[in-house]
Design a protein around this motif. Structure first.
Motif, short mmCIF file in Angstrom:
data_model
loop_
_atom_site.label_atom_id
_atom_site.label_comp_id
_atom_site.label_asym_id
_atom_site.label_seq_id
_atom_site.Cartn_x
_atom_site.Cartn_y
_atom_site.Cartn_z
N ARG A 130 48.87 48.96 37.07
CA ARG A 130 49.04 47.81 37.95
C ARG A 130 47.67 47.33 38.38
O ARG A 130 46.82 48.11 38.81
N VAL A 131 47.44 46.02 38.28
CA VAL A 131 46.14 45.47 38.65
C VAL A 131 46.33 44.23 39.51
O VAL A 131 47.41 43.63 39.56
N TRP A 132 45.26 43.84 40.21
CA TRP A 132 45.24 42.60 40.98
C TRP A 132 43.84 42.02 40.95
O TRP A 132 42.86 42.72 40.66
N ALA A 133 43.74 40.75 41.24
CA ALA A 133 42.45 40.07 41.29
C ALA A 133 42.54 38.89 42.23
O ALA A 133 43.62 38.30 42.42
N SER A 134 41.43 38.54 42.83
CA SER A 134 41.40 37.39 43.74
C SER A 134 41.60 36.11 42.95
O SER A 134 41.10 35.96 41.83
N SER A 135 42.35 35.19 43.55
CA SER A 135 42.59 33.89 42.92
C SER A 135 41.62 32.86 43.50
O SER A 135 41.22 32.95 44.66
N PRO A 136 41.21 31.87 42.69
CA PRO A 136 41.55 31.68 41.28
C PRO A 136 40.69 32.56 40.38
O PRO A 136 39.62 33.00 40.77
N GLU A 139 41.83 47.00 41.34
CA GLU A 139 41.25 45.66 41.43
C GLU A 139 40.43 45.41 40.18
O GLU A 139 39.66 46.28 39.73
N VAL A 140 40.59 44.25 39.57
CA VAL A 140 39.87 43.93 38.35
C VAL A 140 39.12 42.60 38.49
O VAL A 140 39.46 41.76 39.33
N GLN A 141 38.13 42.45 37.66
CA GLN A 141 37.40 41.19 37.55
C GLN A 141 37.26 40.86 36.07
O GLN A 141 37.24 41.76 35.22
#
Length: 206
Positions: free
Chosen positions: A170-176, A198-200
């Motif tokens: 499971r990953v997440w990243a800041s939008s946009p 957290e990914v970039q």
């Protein structure tokens, strides 16, 4: 009575509607719009989730994602309900007797569904055994490949190679952001509480 009339009338209409909802859910999940998830998640109260999980385990339906359990329960309720509706209920006189017969058929089909689903779930549990990695933070700094159509603060999944095995995380990243299906990203942090990374974008991390 035609097939469409059976599917659209009581009692078959109830599992038919639920089956359509689940078909839409699975379609959206397969194209990456929704997250299949690993267990019972959502905005429900924690106590409610614990109660639901308790009953699933008590009925022999634990150990697999809730989406699969729900699909099995609905399908195995819908099929006998539709068959009994066509070959038994349709011959009863219209009115109260047919409504009572429909309710009995629906309840009986639901009970049969729980029994049969528990037996289907049993061999599937081995496919969903959770292997908790002893060092989840060790993946920080690794490059992963996004497998969902997009990634935001609430949703996203990726695949990462670790010790010769491909892990789905499971990953997440800041939008946009520019992350989409098959995009390369770098894991920059791990949230122990949410068990989420957290990914970039790989280009932004360089």
């Amino acid at each position: 009575m035609s097939t469409w009339q059976i599917l659209a009338s009581f009692p078959t209409a109830i599992p038919s509607v639920l089956l359509i909802i689940l078909l839409v859910y699975w379609t959206l999940s397969l194209v990456g719009v929704l997250d299949l998830g690993e267990n019972i998640e959502g905005d429900a109260d924690h106590a409610d989730l614990e109660t639901l999980a308790f009953w699933l385990v008590a009925l022999g339906l634990g150990g697999v994602p809730f989406s699969i359990v729900a699909t099995l329960l609905v399908f195995f309720t819908w099929l006998p309900t539709a068959l009994l509706h066509e070959y038994v209920l349709a011959w009863l006189p219209a009115g109260v007797l047919q409504w009572v017969g429909g309710a009995v058929i629906l309840l009986a089909a639901a009970g049969f569904s729980v029994w049969l689903s528990a037996r289907v779930v049993k061999p599937l549990r081995a496919l969903f055994v959770k292997h908790h990695a002893p060092e989840n933070r060790s993946l920080v700094g690794h490059t992963c490949r996004i497998v969902t159509l997009s990634v935001d603060e609430k949703f996203g999944r990726a695949e990462v190679e670790s010790s010769g095995a491909s892990l789905n995380i499971r990953v997440w990243a800041s939008s946009p952001n520019s992350l989409g299906k098959d995009a390369l990203a770098v894991i920059v942090a791990y949230d122990e509480a949410l068990q989420q990374y957290e990914v970039q974008a790989a280009s932004a991390a360089n």
